[in-house]
Design an enzyme around this catalytic site. Structure first.
Site, PDB file in Angstrom:
ATOM      1  N   GLU A 167      -1.882  -2.354  -8.435  1.00 37.95           N
ATOM      2  CA  GLU A 167      -2.849  -2.597  -7.702  1.00 37.95           C
ATOM      3  C   GLU A 167      -3.412  -1.376  -6.820  1.00 37.95           C
ATOM      4  O   GLU A 167      -2.766  -0.361  -6.760  1.00 37.95           O
ATOM      5  CB  GLU A 167      -2.647  -3.770  -6.706  1.00 37.95           C
ATOM      6  CG  GLU A 167      -1.767  -3.474  -5.562  1.00 37.95           C
ATOM      7  CD  GLU A 167      -2.206  -2.617  -4.315  1.00 37.95           C
ATOM      8  OE1 GLU A 167      -3.464  -2.892  -4.027  1.00 37.95           O
ATOM      9  OE2 GLU A 167      -1.657  -1.796  -3.627  1.00 37.95           O
TER      10      GLU A 167
ATOM     11  N   SER B 133       0.919  -1.282   0.097  1.00 39.51           N
ATOM     12  CA  SER B 133       0.047   0.038  -0.283  1.00 39.51           C
ATOM     13  C   SER B 133       1.019   1.078  -0.042  1.00 39.51           C
ATOM     14  O   SER B 133       1.651   1.660  -0.751  1.00 39.51           O
ATOM     15  CB  SER B 133      -0.907  -0.066   1.284  1.00 39.51           C
ATOM     16  OG  SER B 133      -1.763   1.017   1.238  1.00 39.51           O
TER      17      SER B 133
ATOM     18  N   HIS C 107      -4.609  -5.316  -1.565  1.00 40.35           N
ATOM     19  CA  HIS C 107      -5.330  -5.158  -0.635  1.00 40.35           C
ATOM     20  C   HIS C 107      -6.292  -6.313  -0.290  1.00 40.35           C
ATOM     21  O   HIS C 107      -7.223  -6.341   0.795  1.00 40.35           O
ATOM     22  CB  HIS C 107      -6.158  -4.092  -0.763  1.00 40.35           C
ATOM     23  CG  HIS C 107      -5.267  -2.738  -0.409  1.00 40.35           C
ATOM     24  ND1 HIS C 107      -4.561  -2.247  -1.724  1.00 40.35           N
ATOM     25  CD2 HIS C 107      -4.862  -1.782   0.521  1.00 40.35           C
ATOM     26  CE1 HIS C 107      -3.731  -1.084  -0.922  1.00 40.35           C
ATOM     27  NE2 HIS C 107      -4.008  -0.697   0.345  1.00 40.35           N
TER      28      HIS C 107
END
Length: 292
Positions: free
Chosen positions: A197, A98, A259
Site C-alpha cells: 500500500e 506507514s 492510509h
C-alpha cells in the site's frame, strides 16, 4: 500498553484524543520517551526516539507498544536499538503503519515476532475531532482483544489468477519496502503473501519502486499479493497488476488497509488466507501468551 513516537512529531491534541480512545477500550496507557520532542520533521533526536521505543519494549509492565503516528525517520533507528535486550523482553504487540513498516521488518528479522500493521492513535482515523472512524475502531478492538483474529477483510477486485492461498503475511508500505532494499531488513517474500500500500505516490513512482523490489529479488517466491489503499496515488492498479503479473500468483486489491478510511489492521509475520472468490484476506493470528 505504551505510546511511543519513533517517527514524525505528533499533534498533541490529536494524540490526546487517540489516547482517550485507547483508554476507553480499558487499556492502561503510559507515555514512553519524550512525546513532545521535535527536531524538524522528526519527533526528536534519533537517540531520544530509539530510547523511548526500547524502554517501552523492555518494560515488563508493558504488553503492547503502539506507535503514535508514522512520518519519517524510523529507518534511522534500526542500528541504534539493542536487539539482544529487546529479544530478552519476550514477545509483545507492536502496532503501527506507514513509516513503521521499517520496524515491522526489523522486528521480524531480529525478534521473530508477529506485529500489527494498523491504525495509530494520532492518525485521522483514531484522533479526529469527531471521534474515531467506527469501522476502524471496531476492527482494532477485534485484533487487540478477540485473540488477534477477526473476520475477513474484503477488497474490490481480483487482478491475477484465481485461487486460495494460506501463508504468512509480510510487506507493508511500498516506499519503505523499497527503501529497505540492500539492508539487513529487506523483505524476502519467499513462501509468503505480500501486502502493499502507499499514499501520495504517482503511478510512475509506484512502477519504479515495484521494479526495484523485483530486481532486488525481494518478491521472489511470493505466493500471493494483497493490495491495500492507494490514497492520492491516481490510478496505480494497472501498473501494479502489470508488474506483478509475471509472478502468476493471486492478487486481490482494494482492501481498506493502509492510509485510507476505514483503516483495518493485519498481522505481519502471522498466517493469513487470501481467497480470490471472496476477494478477501483473513488473518489467523493468535497471541503467543499474553494480550494487552
Amino acid at each position: 500498553m505504551a505510546l511511543v513516537t519513533p517517527s514524525g512529531p505528533v499533534d498533541p491534541v490529536r494524540l490526546a484524543r487517540g489516547r482517550r480512545v485507547l483508554e476507553g477500550l480499558g487499556l492502561d496507557v503510559v507515555l514512553s520517551g519524550d512525546l513532545d520532542a521535535r527536531q524538524g520533521y522528526l519527533a526528536g533526536p534519533d537517540s531520544v526516539r530509539a530510547a523511548g521505543l526500547q524502554e517501552a519494549w523492555c518494560d515488563p509492565r508493558v504488553s503492547a507498544v503502539i506507535c503514535a503516528r508514522g512520518g519519517y525517520g524510523v529507518t534511522r533507528l534500526l542500528g541504534l536499538l539493542d536487539w539482544d535486550a529487546m529479544a530478552a523482553a519476550g514477545p509483545k504487540i507492536l502496532l503501527g503503519s506507514s513509516d513503521i513498516t521499517a520496524l515491522h521488518r526489523a522486528f521480524a528479522e531480529r525478534l521473530g515476532v508477529a506485529t500489527l500493521f494498523g491504525p495509530m492513535p494520532a492518525s485521522a482515523t483514531m484522533g479526529d475531532e469527531e471521534g474515531p472512524e467506527p469501522a476502524t475502531l471496531a476492527h482494532l478492538t477485534g485484533t487487540l482483544f478477540d485473540g488477534g483474529a477477526v473476520g475477513p477483510v474484503t477488497g474490490t477486485a481480483s487482478l491475477g489468477p484465481s485461487g486460495r492461498v494460506e501463508a504468512p503475511v509480510t510487506g507493508g508500505n511500498l516506499t519503505l519496502l523499497a527503501a529497505l532494499c540492500g539492508t539487513p531488513y529487506a523483505m524476502r517474500a519467499q513462501g509468503q503473501i505480500v501486502l502493499l500500500e502507499d499514499v501520495s505516490e504517482e503511478p510512475y513512482r509506484i512502477d519504479r519502486m515495484l521494479t526495484q523490489l523485483i530486481q532486488a529479488g525481494c518478491l521472489d517466491g511470493a505466493l500471493g499479493f494483497v493490495l491495500g489503499s492507494w490514497v492520492d496515488c491516481g490510478d496505480p492498479l494497472p501498473v501494479v497488476a502489470e508488474r506483478l503479473s509475471g509472478f502468476g500468483m493471486p492478487v486481490i486489491a482494494g482492501l481498506p488497509i493502509g492510509h485510507g478510511s476505514p483503516q483495518f489492521g493485519v498481522w505481519l509475520g502471522a498466517d493469513g488466507v487470501i481467497d480470490t472468490k471472496s476477494c478477501s484476506l483473513t488473518g489467523m493470528f493468535r497471541y503467543p501468551d499474553k494480550a494487552p
